[in-house]
Design a protein around this motif. Structure first.
Motif, PDB file in Angstrom:
ATOM      1  N   SER A  80      -6.774  35.478 -24.004  1.00  0.00           N
ATOM      2  CA  SER A  80      -6.630  36.545 -23.437  1.00  0.00           C
ATOM      3  C   SER A  80      -6.501  36.227 -21.718  1.00  0.00           C
ATOM      4  N   ALA A  81      -5.806  36.991 -21.031  1.00  0.00           N
ATOM      5  CA  ALA A  81      -5.658  36.548 -19.365  1.00  0.00           C
ATOM      6  C   ALA A  81      -5.760  37.955 -18.543  1.00  0.00           C
ATOM      7  N   TYR A  82      -6.396  37.517 -17.613  1.00  0.00           N
ATOM      8  CA  TYR A  82      -6.065  38.379 -16.313  1.00  0.00           C
ATOM      9  C   TYR A  82      -4.736  38.328 -15.762  1.00  0.00           C
ATOM     10  N   LEU A  83      -4.145  39.231 -15.705  1.00  0.00           N
ATOM     11  CA  LEU A  83      -2.582  39.477 -15.240  1.00  0.00           C
ATOM     12  C   LEU A  83      -2.743  40.288 -14.055  1.00  0.00           C
ATOM     13  N   LEU A  84      -1.577  39.831 -13.330  1.00  0.00           N
ATOM     14  CA  LEU A  84      -1.163  40.648 -12.032  1.00  0.00           C
ATOM     15  C   LEU A  84      -2.413  40.852 -11.087  1.00  0.00           C
ATOM     16  N   ILE A  85      -3.133  39.897 -10.809  1.00  0.00           N
ATOM     17  CA  ILE A  85      -4.394  40.135 -10.237  1.00  0.00           C
ATOM     18  C   ILE A  85      -3.832  40.409  -8.785  1.00  0.00           C
ATOM     19  N   ALA A  86      -4.410  41.538  -8.249  1.00  0.00           N
ATOM     20  CA  ALA A  86      -4.196  42.187  -6.888  1.00  0.00           C
ATOM     21  C   ALA A  86      -5.209  42.411  -6.133  1.00  0.00           C
ATOM     22  N   PRO A  87      -5.803  41.091  -5.316  1.00  0.00           N
ATOM     23  CA  PRO A  87      -6.909  41.346  -4.396  1.00  0.00           C
ATOM     24  C   PRO A  87      -6.816  42.468  -3.460  1.00  0.00           C
ATOM     25  N   ALA A  88      -5.606  42.866  -2.875  1.00  0.00           N
ATOM     26  CA  ALA A  88      -5.674  43.373  -1.930  1.00  0.00           C
ATOM     27  C   ALA A  88      -5.827  45.096  -2.190  1.00  0.00           C
ATOM     28  N   HIS A  89      -5.464  45.355  -3.736  1.00  0.00           N
ATOM     29  CA  HIS A  89      -5.573  46.653  -4.229  1.00  0.00           C
ATOM     30  C   HIS A  89      -6.751  46.541  -5.368  1.00  0.00           C
ATOM     31  N   GLN A  90      -7.550  45.406  -5.401  1.00  0.00           N
ATOM     32  CA  GLN A  90      -8.713  45.471  -6.110  1.00  0.00           C
ATOM     33  C   GLN A  90      -8.418  45.811  -7.631  1.00  0.00           C
ATOM     34  N   ARG A  91      -7.208  45.398  -7.928  1.00  0.00           N
ATOM     35  CA  ARG A  91      -6.856  45.769  -9.341  1.00  0.00           C
ATOM     36  C   ARG A  91      -6.617  44.366 -10.268  1.00  0.00           C
ATOM     37  N   VAL A  92      -6.663  44.455 -11.551  1.00  0.00           N
ATOM     38  CA  VAL A  92      -6.110  43.270 -12.405  1.00  0.00           C
ATOM     39  C   VAL A  92      -5.923  43.910 -13.733  1.00  0.00           C
ATOM     40  N   GLU A  93      -5.152  43.417 -14.510  1.00  0.00           N
ATOM     41  CA  GLU A  93      -4.566  43.649 -15.787  1.00  0.00           C
ATOM     42  C   GLU A  93      -5.168  42.722 -16.717  1.00  0.00           C
ATOM     43  N   LEU A 115     -16.806  40.512 -21.669  1.00  0.00           N
ATOM     44  CA  LEU A 115     -16.822  39.514 -20.540  1.00  0.00           C
ATOM     45  C   LEU A 115     -15.915  39.738 -19.486  1.00  0.00           C
ATOM     46  N   LEU A 116     -14.521  40.055 -19.906  1.00  0.00           N
ATOM     47  CA  LEU A 116     -13.613  39.978 -19.231  1.00  0.00           C
ATOM     48  C   LEU A 116     -13.785  41.189 -18.049  1.00  0.00           C
ATOM     49  N   VAL A 117     -13.932  42.357 -18.597  1.00  0.00           N
ATOM     50  CA  VAL A 117     -14.029  43.673 -17.866  1.00  0.00           C
ATOM     51  C   VAL A 117     -15.186  43.791 -16.918  1.00  0.00           C
ATOM     52  N   ARG A 127     -10.526  48.681 -10.489  1.00  0.00           N
ATOM     53  CA  ARG A 127      -9.557  49.199 -11.650  1.00  0.00           C
ATOM     54  C   ARG A 127      -9.143  48.207 -12.390  1.00  0.00           C
ATOM     55  N   VAL A 128      -9.480  48.078 -13.793  1.00  0.00           N
ATOM     56  CA  VAL A 128      -9.030  47.272 -14.836  1.00  0.00           C
ATOM     57  C   VAL A 128      -8.091  48.024 -15.727  1.00  0.00           C
ATOM     58  N   GLU A 129      -7.032  47.562 -16.086  1.00  0.00           N
ATOM     59  CA  GLU A 129      -5.914  48.124 -16.808  1.00  0.00           C
ATOM     60  C   GLU A 129      -5.550  47.112 -17.993  1.00  0.00           C
ATOM     61  N   LEU A 130      -5.047  47.870 -18.981  1.00  0.00           N
ATOM     62  CA  LEU A 130      -4.743  47.306 -20.218  1.00  0.00           C
ATOM     63  C   LEU A 130      -3.254  48.157 -20.784  1.00  0.00           C
ATOM     64  N   LYS A 131      -2.250  47.412 -21.292  1.00  0.00           N
ATOM     65  CA  LYS A 131      -1.228  47.915 -21.701  1.00  0.00           C
ATOM     66  C   LYS A 131      -1.064  47.167 -23.069  1.00  0.00           C
ATOM     67  N   THR A 132       0.058  48.217 -24.080  1.00  0.00           N
ATOM     68  CA  THR A 132       0.251  47.685 -25.147  1.00  0.00           C
ATOM     69  C   THR A 132       1.327  48.643 -25.614  1.00  0.00           C
ATOM     70  N   GLY A 133       2.066  47.992 -26.452  1.00  0.00           N
ATOM     71  CA  GLY A 133       3.421  48.529 -27.314  1.00  0.00           C
ATOM     72  C   GLY A 133       3.198  49.741 -27.995  1.00  0.00           C
ATOM     73  N   GLY A 134       3.995  50.716 -27.682  1.00  0.00           N
ATOM     74  CA  GLY A 134       4.019  51.950 -28.303  1.00  0.00           C
ATOM     75  C   GLY A 134       3.795  52.020 -29.678  1.00  0.00           C
ATOM     76  N   LYS A 135       4.189  51.049 -30.484  1.00  0.00           N
ATOM     77  CA  LYS A 135       4.245  50.999 -31.842  1.00  0.00           C
ATOM     78  C   LYS A 135       3.058  50.055 -32.484  1.00  0.00           C
ATOM     79  N   ASN A 136       2.161  49.483 -31.441  1.00  0.00           N
ATOM     80  CA  ASN A 136       1.071  48.598 -31.690  1.00  0.00           C
ATOM     81  C   ASN A 136      -0.066  49.472 -31.649  1.00  0.00           C
ATOM     82  N   LEU A 137      -0.375  50.294 -32.904  1.00  0.00           N
ATOM     83  CA  LEU A 137      -1.327  51.323 -32.963  1.00  0.00           C
ATOM     84  C   LEU A 137      -2.911  50.664 -33.230  1.00  0.00           C
ATOM     85  N   ARG A 138      -2.717  49.187 -33.868  1.00  0.00           N
ATOM     86  CA  ARG A 138      -4.044  48.684 -33.933  1.00  0.00           C
ATOM     87  C   ARG A 138      -4.679  48.343 -32.741  1.00  0.00           C
TER      88      ARG A 138
END
Length: 197
Positions: A80-93, A115-117, A127-138
């Motif tokens: 699992s990873a922290y992606l799109l780390i944006a310090p200026a906007h205090q945001r991470v995915e 741990l990650l959040v 802000r911590v964001e997550l995204k997933t595929g529309g078909k990934n119901l699990r």
């Protein structure tokens, strides 16, 4: 926000920032084509080294990949990873998350999210964001169960490596929501602890 690579661990998992030494232990975990069905790039079989090299290269830019070890036996069971780390906007995915079949629907995912959040907020994220595929119901079910807020669907958002157009469902959690989400994750982990006792 000052998010840096470091080992994160609790009773259930140990997350180590990805290094070259993790390549072979992670290879068999990634060798499951079903994991990659809705992803933009494949990482199983002959695709693994290209994917792994890309994750390592991103460590020097705006990503922190973690290799997930299960504490009960020390086995590598995911990524699992922290992606799109944006310090200026205090945001991470948080993304590129996958687990071995044996680790799914266990304490591993809620322990990793705790741990990650938590580390992201402790490091100054707003802000911590997550995204997933529309078909990934699990995955959507796991995020909903964890208490993340479903924000909506970006229709026809990405191309998967198989050439399909993918809808993407976004979730997030904000600092004021984190105590409730954290309590829910801790309650789930407490149930796993009782089951193991």
């Amino acid at each position: 926000m000052d998010l840096r690579p470091r080992v994160l661990e609790n009773e259930f998992v140990r997350l180590e920032p990805m290094e070259e030494r993790h390549r072979e232990p992670l290879r068999p975990v990634a060798d499951d084509e079903d994991i990659w069905t809705l992803m933009t790039l494949p990482g199983f079989g002959p695709h693994f080294d290209t994917w792994f090299d890309m994750m390592l290269a991103a460590q020097d830019r705006d990503q922190i990949s973690h290799v997930v070890h299960r504490k009960s036996d020390g086995k590598v069971v995911g990524h699992s990873a922290y992606l799109l780390i944006a310090p200026a906007h205090q945001r991470v995915e948080i993304g590129w998350t996958f687990y071995a079949a044996e680790a799914r629907r266990t304490a591993v995912n809620p322990a990793c999210k705790l741990l990650l959040v938590g580390n992201a907020f402790d490091s100054g994220a707003q802000r911590v964001e997550l995204k997933t595929g529309g078909k990934n119901l699990r995955s959507q079910g796991a995020m909903t169960k964890a208490g993340f807020v479903r924000e909506g669907t970006w229709r026809s958002h990405l191309n998967t490596w198989r050439g399909e157009r993918r809808d993407t469902v976004y979730f997030s959690v904000l600092p004021e929501e984190w105590p409730g989400v954290k309590a829910g994750l801790e309650a789930r982990l407490s149930a796993f602890s009782r089951d193991a006792a």
